[in-house]
Each structure stands twice: as C-alpha cells, then as structure tokens.
Scaffold this active site. Structure first.
Site, PDB file in Angstrom:
ATOM      1  N   VAL A  14       0.833  -1.209   0.000  1.00  0.00           N
ATOM      2  CA  VAL A  14       0.000   0.000   0.000  1.00  0.00           C
ATOM      3  C   VAL A  14       0.875   1.269   0.000  1.00  0.00           C
ATOM      4  O   VAL A  14       0.623   2.214  -0.760  1.00  0.00           O
ATOM      5  CB  VAL A  14      -0.984   0.005   1.202  1.00  0.00           C
ATOM      6  CG1 VAL A  14      -1.876   1.237   1.162  1.00  0.00           C
ATOM      7  CG2 VAL A  14      -1.840  -1.262   1.210  1.00  0.00           C
ATOM      8  N   VAL A 132     -11.666  -0.700   4.926  1.00  0.00           N
ATOM      9  CA  VAL A 132     -12.789  -1.578   4.555  1.00  0.00           C
ATOM     10  C   VAL A 132     -12.939  -1.559   3.039  1.00  0.00           C
ATOM     11  O   VAL A 132     -13.124  -0.507   2.429  1.00  0.00           O
ATOM     12  CB  VAL A 132     -14.113  -1.111   5.201  1.00  0.00           C
ATOM     13  CG1 VAL A 132     -15.264  -2.023   4.769  1.00  0.00           C
ATOM     14  CG2 VAL A 132     -13.997  -1.110   6.712  1.00  0.00           C
ATOM     15  N   GLY A 134     -10.876  -1.899   0.591  1.00  0.00           N
ATOM     16  CA  GLY A 134      -9.790  -1.285  -0.203  1.00  0.00           C
ATOM     17  C   GLY A 134     -10.182  -0.064  -1.006  1.00  0.00           C
ATOM     18  O   GLY A 134     -10.366   1.020  -0.455  1.00  0.00           O
ATOM     19  N   LYS A 205     -13.891  -5.793   9.429  1.00  0.00           N
ATOM     20  CA  LYS A 205     -14.439  -4.786   8.507  1.00  0.00           C
ATOM     21  C   LYS A 205     -15.919  -4.536   8.805  1.00  0.00           C
ATOM     22  O   LYS A 205     -16.390  -3.398   8.745  1.00  0.00           O
ATOM     23  CB  LYS A 205     -14.234  -5.255   7.065  1.00  0.00           C
ATOM     24  CG  LYS A 205     -12.741  -5.306   6.677  1.00  0.00           C
ATOM     25  CD  LYS A 205     -12.518  -6.082   5.398  1.00  0.00           C
ATOM     26  CE  LYS A 205     -11.052  -6.133   5.002  1.00  0.00           C
ATOM     27  NZ  LYS A 205     -10.781  -7.109   3.933  1.00  0.00           N
TER      28      LYS A 205
HETATM   29  P1  NDP Z   1       3.231  -4.875   3.602  1.00  0.00           P
HETATM   30  O1  NDP Z   1       3.629  -6.014   4.448  1.00  0.00           O
HETATM   31  O2  NDP Z   1       3.340  -5.011   2.127  1.00  0.00           O
HETATM   32  O3  NDP Z   1       4.073  -3.586   4.013  1.00  0.00           O
HETATM   33  C1  NDP Z   1       4.293  -3.213   5.348  1.00  0.00           C
HETATM   34  C2  NDP Z   1       5.312  -2.096   5.375  1.00  0.00           C
HETATM   35  O4  NDP Z   1       5.442  -1.615   6.683  1.00  0.00           O
HETATM   36  C3  NDP Z   1       6.696  -2.497   4.895  1.00  0.00           C
HETATM   37  O5  NDP Z   1       7.279  -1.457   4.167  1.00  0.00           O
HETATM   38  C4  NDP Z   1       7.470  -2.745   6.202  1.00  0.00           C
HETATM   39  O6  NDP Z   1       8.864  -2.447   6.091  1.00  0.00           O
HETATM   40  C5  NDP Z   1       6.804  -1.714   7.107  1.00  0.00           C
HETATM   41  N1  NDP Z   1       6.777  -2.136   8.506  1.00  0.00           N
HETATM   42  C6  NDP Z   1       6.031  -3.144   9.033  1.00  0.00           C
HETATM   43  N2  NDP Z   1       6.217  -3.203  10.363  1.00  0.00           N
HETATM   44  C7  NDP Z   1       7.098  -2.225  10.669  1.00  0.00           C
HETATM   45  C8  NDP Z   1       7.698  -1.789  11.886  1.00  0.00           C
HETATM   46  N3  NDP Z   1       7.411  -2.364  13.039  1.00  0.00           N
HETATM   47  N4  NDP Z   1       8.562  -0.750  11.833  1.00  0.00           N
HETATM   48  C9  NDP Z   1       8.865  -0.163  10.668  1.00  0.00           C
HETATM   49  N5  NDP Z   1       8.318  -0.519   9.468  1.00  0.00           N
HETATM   50  C10 NDP Z   1       7.446  -1.543   9.489  1.00  0.00           C
HETATM   51  O7  NDP Z   1       1.722  -4.497   4.029  1.00  0.00           O
HETATM   52  P2  NDP Z   1       0.577  -3.904   3.120  1.00  0.00           P
HETATM   53  O8  NDP Z   1       1.064  -2.719   2.405  1.00  0.00           O
HETATM   54  O9  NDP Z   1      -0.056  -5.002   2.349  1.00  0.00           O
HETATM   55  O10 NDP Z   1      -0.525  -3.496   4.217  1.00  0.00           O
HETATM   56  C11 NDP Z   1      -0.357  -2.366   5.016  1.00  0.00           C
HETATM   57  C12 NDP Z   1      -1.631  -2.077   5.803  1.00  0.00           C
HETATM   58  O11 NDP Z   1      -2.709  -1.843   4.903  1.00  0.00           O
HETATM   59  C13 NDP Z   1      -2.096  -3.224   6.692  1.00  0.00           C
HETATM   60  O12 NDP Z   1      -2.695  -2.695   7.840  1.00  0.00           O
HETATM   61  C14 NDP Z   1      -3.136  -3.947   5.833  1.00  0.00           C
HETATM   62  O13 NDP Z   1      -4.091  -4.640   6.598  1.00  0.00           O
HETATM   63  C15 NDP Z   1      -3.779  -2.754   5.149  1.00  0.00           C
HETATM   64  N6  NDP Z   1      -4.452  -3.066   3.892  1.00  0.00           N
HETATM   65  C16 NDP Z   1      -3.743  -3.710   2.903  1.00  0.00           C
HETATM   66  C17 NDP Z   1      -4.342  -4.000   1.708  1.00  0.00           C
HETATM   67  C18 NDP Z   1      -3.594  -4.639   0.598  1.00  0.00           C
HETATM   68  O14 NDP Z   1      -4.161  -4.801  -0.494  1.00  0.00           O
HETATM   69  N7  NDP Z   1      -2.324  -5.024   0.771  1.00  0.00           N
HETATM   70  C19 NDP Z   1      -5.762  -3.661   1.472  1.00  0.00           C
HETATM   71  C20 NDP Z   1      -6.393  -2.935   2.546  1.00  0.00           C
HETATM   72  C21 NDP Z   1      -5.740  -2.680   3.723  1.00  0.00           C
HETATM   73  P3  NDP Z   1       9.858  -3.216   5.090  1.00  0.00           P
HETATM   74  O15 NDP Z   1       9.410  -2.837   3.718  1.00  0.00           O
HETATM   75  O16 NDP Z   1      11.193  -2.705   5.406  1.00  0.00           O
HETATM   76  O17 NDP Z   1       9.665  -4.665   5.376  1.00  0.00           O
HETATM   77  N1  HSE Z   2      -6.889 -10.327   3.009  1.00  0.00           N
HETATM   78  C1  HSE Z   2      -7.768  -9.261   2.678  1.00  0.00           C
HETATM   79  C2  HSE Z   2      -8.790  -9.783   1.680  1.00  0.00           C
HETATM   80  C3  HSE Z   2      -6.983  -8.109   2.083  1.00  0.00           C
HETATM   81  O1  HSE Z   2      -8.616 -10.914   1.180  1.00  0.00           O
HETATM   82  O2  HSE Z   2      -9.769  -9.115   1.423  1.00  0.00           O
HETATM   83  C4  HSE Z   2      -7.763  -6.813   2.017  1.00  0.00           C
HETATM   84  O3  HSE Z   2      -8.152  -6.352   3.270  1.00  0.00           O
END
Ligand code: NDP
Ligand code: HSE
Length: 430
Positions: A14, A132, A134, A205
């Site tokens: 994201v 919720v 996306g 959600k």
């Molecule tokens: P990712 O695992 O792809 O990315 C997480 C990022 O956060 C990485 O860059 C990671 O660093 C960094 N990070 C995680 N923990 C720490 C920490 N403790 N300290 C510093 N940096 C940290 O997650 P997503 O992008 O998929 O998801 C992010 C959020 O968005 C979540 O809450 C998820 O539920 C929500 N979300 C995601 C969706 C999706 O389609 N992916 C859809 C809707 C919501 P590094 O890169 O160095 O590992």
């Molecule tokens: N795991 C979640 C899904 C990602 O399948 O909908 C988006 O929140």
C-alpha cells in the site's frame, strides 16, 4: 504556497501505491487542494531493501520517533499494519497533534473508537476509508453520501480471499487447499490466511461498517463469526440445485434500536447482485430507509486501489486543515450499544441431514420442526452415502435463531438422525 508535510509509516504494497499516486497525480492533487503535499519521512523495517518507487534516500528511517515527534510533520499515513505497537505509535502522533490516515482494519476494529476520541480531543482527524473494502469508498459513502438516511441493513463481500476461493470452488470445482494456495500466490490473503478463511478479517471490517452505519459503538466480540473451512463441494452443489450460490457474507442489521452483526457462509439467490460478485472483488449492499437499495462494487485490495482510498483521505485531511475544521470528523455514537437476542435474529436456513431411510423417519423430523413452528420453503430427499440412509436438504422460511438452535438440539438427540451434515444462513430473498 502552503505545503503539507507527511510522514509515511510503511512502504510495502500500500505504501508504495501511496508514493506512486502522490507522484503521478501531483498536479491534479495540487489543483484540487490549492497546496502541495510532500512526504518527508518514510518508516520501514529494512533500510536496505530494494524499493519499487523512486524515493530520496534520506526519507527512509527505521526510527518511528523521527516521524511522530517531528514538529514539521502534519499528517501521518499508517500503512504498516500491526495492532498494539502501532496503536501506541498513533496515540503518540495524536498527542503530538498529527492527523492520521490509516488502512489498518485490524487496529481500527480493536482500538478505533479510543483513537477517534483521542483525535477529537487533540483537534486532529483520523480517517480510515481504505481499511474496509480497499478501493471502494464505502466508509466515506456511509458518512457523507448516505449521511441523511437511516441505514437498516448492510450485506457485504468484504474479504477478497474467501470470495476468490468460493468462486473457484463453485465455478471450477477446485479443492479448498488448491484455491487457498492460489489466493496466497496472487497476494490477496493475509500473512496468516486463517484471518481470511475463518472470517476474522471480514468481522473486523463489518465492525467498522456497523459502527458507522448504526452510530453505535459495537465491538469485534459482538460479531458472530464462522468461516468457510467446512464448506464442501456437496454443499455447493445442493445449494446450486436449489437456486443458490454460497458466499462468505457479512451482515449487519438494525431493528427497533438493536443491532446484529454476523459473518458466515450464506446462500444467496443466484440472481442476487452479491451472488454475481466473482473472484477477489468486494461489494457492499446497503439498505437505507429512504434511499432503498444501493450497491458499491470494486477492488477490495491491491496496491493502487487501496492507495487511492488512502490518498483521498489524505486530501480530506488537508482540506480540513485549510478550513480550520480538523477534529470534527468523529461524531460520538448516538445510540447505546444494544444487541439483538437470539429470539430477535430472523433469517432463513439451509439444513442438510443424514437420516435412516425407514418408514416414519421423515415424520419424526418434521414433528420436531413443527413443535418449534419451523416451516419449509424447499425440501429435497436423495439416497444417502450408505445403504438404508437418506439425505434430506431443507430450506426454512424465516425463523429466529432461537427456533433454529432448539430444533437442531432436538434433532441431534433423535435416533433416526445419523448426522447433521451442515447448516447455513439463507439471505437476499423474502
Ligand atoms: P506490507 O507487508 O506489504 O508492508 C508493510 C510495510 O510496513 C513495509 O514497508 C514494512 O517495512 C513496514 N513495517 C512493518 N512493520 C514495521 C515496523 N514495526 N517498523 C517499521 N516498518 C514496518 O503491508 P501492506 O502494504 O499489504 O498493508 C499495510 C496495511 O494496509 C495493513 O494494515 C493492511 O491490513 C492494510 N491493507 C492492505 C491492503 C492490501 O491490499 N495489501 C488492502 C487494505 C488494507 P519493510 O518494507 O522494510 O519490510
Ligand atoms: N486479506 C484481505 C482480503 C486483504 O482478502 O480481502 C484486504 O483487506
């Protein structure tokens, strides 16, 4: 021209999308807001990881204090995930008068109400539309577009992983394990996919949707949850022959000031709009007293769709800063938390029983249902797996959960009933 400074926590799926949208749509965003947005710090775990976006090396840090304690930062975007540590981080950011945009449904479903109150106390905004469904602007639609209505019911496909799995199991006859692996490979599933298949992700959600729709402080524990693990090809095939599709559906309803929120495999008529939502797509069906039926459809996850919601929230925060109305987004719940009792929870049910194929068995079974005033809309009887057994599949008319549970308990004690194979809610028809 005034500039808004942003600290971005997370540069994964994201976060990368957020940077891309801010870069690629820079002129459009500037035109809409009348000011520029600049990311000045990005929090990551691994400073050495190769990134998919071009960013300045000195933006990166692994120290959260460099964002939340930096006086120059106006807004924190939290897209890193996690619950307790992330909550502490956001509390500190709010105490330091920073506005927040987050996509974190896990956090908001548990600590959302406390964070919203803290934000209001500090005259800050906290917006979470991306958490919720996306890319579908559903929270925004409930709080803005449908603000004047009384929302009575929400039905949602809010988990892409399980919708993908149910689609492939129904349309291609694929096995559960195989489709789960596909969903993981395609990147929809959570790191721990039990949150998807056991319904917890959808329950989080639905908690956020129900809170906003019903103006009531409902908790994650108030949601009755069951997942898709036990659904078999036979269930899918019987449902199909009776005119239904099985989906993992979140339902939130409100009657006479009492709420019910569930996430469970649900049979929908095949022509119901939600039954037609395939693969990883999400959709939320909203019934409002005045507006009637509306449906919101789109991608429930993914880098750019989710980032669109995040950046739109950021733009809302910036507008509020410029108008001097920050902190007004949260409105305290209007109603006390009241939940329906089992005798007030009404729906139809699909029930499969394995019974002895002998004279009078069917009558014994129907006697139990009629004792509890349960009547049927559809019934099928077929030869069972073993000799002298039969399988009975029934769909009830609307009954209360209390009637269902009492009938089931009695059936389980009945000699002619060998096994209660499965039972699911049926919704989307009168
Ligand atoms: P990712 O695992 O792809 O990315 C997480 C990022 O956060 C990485 O860059 C990671 O660093 C960094 N990070 C995680 N923990 C720490 C920490 N403790 N300290 C510093 N940096 C940290 O997650 P997503 O992008 O998929 O998801 C992010 C959020 O968005 C979540 O809450 C998820 O539920 C929500 N979300 C995601 C969706 C999706 O389609 N992916 C859809 C809707 C919501 P590094 O890169 O160095 O590992
Ligand atoms: N795991 C979640 C899904 C990602 O399948 O909908 C988006 O929140």
């Amino acid at each position: 021209m005034e500039k808004i400074h942003v600290g971005l926590c997370g540069l994964g799926t994201v976060g990368t999308g957020v940077v891309k949208i801010l870069q690629d749509h820079k002129e459009h965003i500037k035109h809409k807001l009348g000011c520029e947005i600049e990311i000045t710090k990005v929090l990551v775990n691994n400073m050495e990881k190769k990134r998919d976006v071009v960013i300045k090396r000195d933006w990166l840090t692994s120290d959260p204090a460099e964002l939340v304690d930096d006086e120059a930062i106006d807004v924190i975007i939290e897209v890193m995930g996690g619950i307790e540590d992330t909550n502490k981080l956001l509390e500190r950011a709010l105490e330091n008068k920073k506005h927040i945009v987050t996509a974190n449904k896990d956090l908001m479903a548990v600590h959302g109400q406390k964070l919203l109150r803290l934000a209001k106390k500090n005259n800050c905004d906290i917006l979470y539309d991306a958490s919720v469904a996306g890319g579908i602007p559903i929270l925004r639609s409930l709080s803005d577009g449908l603000a004047s209505d009384h929302i009575q019911k929400i039905m949602g496909i809010v988990n892409g992983t399980t919708n993908y799995m149910m689609t492939k199991m129904a349309d291609e006859g694929l096995a559960y394990e195989e489709v789960l692996k596909e969903a993981q490979d395609l990147g929809f599933a959570e790191a721990d996919p039990t949150a998807d298949v056991d319904g917890l992700d959808a329950a989080r959600k639905m908690t956020l949707l129900a809170n906003l729709a019903f103006k009531m402080e409902l908790h994650l524990e108030d949601v009755d949850v069951s997942g898709i693990r036990n659904i078999t090809q036979e269930d899918i095939s019987f449902a199909d022959s009776l005119g239904y599709t099985i989906k993992l559906i979140g339902i939130a309803s409100m009657n006479h000031g009492k709420a019910e929120v569930t996430v469970e495999p649900t049979l929908l008529p095949k022509d119901h709009p939600l039954a037609l939502v395939k693969n990883e797509f999400n959709a939320v069906y909203v019934y409002g007293e005045a507006v009637g039926e509306t449906m919101f459809y789109g991608p429930g996850a993914g880098s750019l769709p989710t980032a669109t919601a995040v950046v739109s929230d950021l733009m809302e925060v910036v507008k509020n800063i410029r108008l001097g109305i920050s902190g007004s987004a949260h409105i305290d719940p209007q109603f006390d938390r009241q939940l329906k009792e089992d005798k007030e929870k009404y729906s139809r049910h699909f029930i499969r029983l394995d019974v002895d194929d002998q004279a009078g068995a069917f009558q014994e079974i129907t006697n139990i249902f009629s004792e509890h005033e349960v009547s049927f809309a559809k019934i099928l009887q077929l030869p069972g797996d073993q000799e002298k057994t039969a399988e009975i599949v029934m769909v009830t008319h609307k009954i209360s959960r209390e009637q269902l549970l009492m009938s089931m308990a009695k059936l389980e004690g009945l000699g002619v009933v060998k096994r209660l194979i499965s039972h699911y809610r049926v919704d989307g028809e009168e």
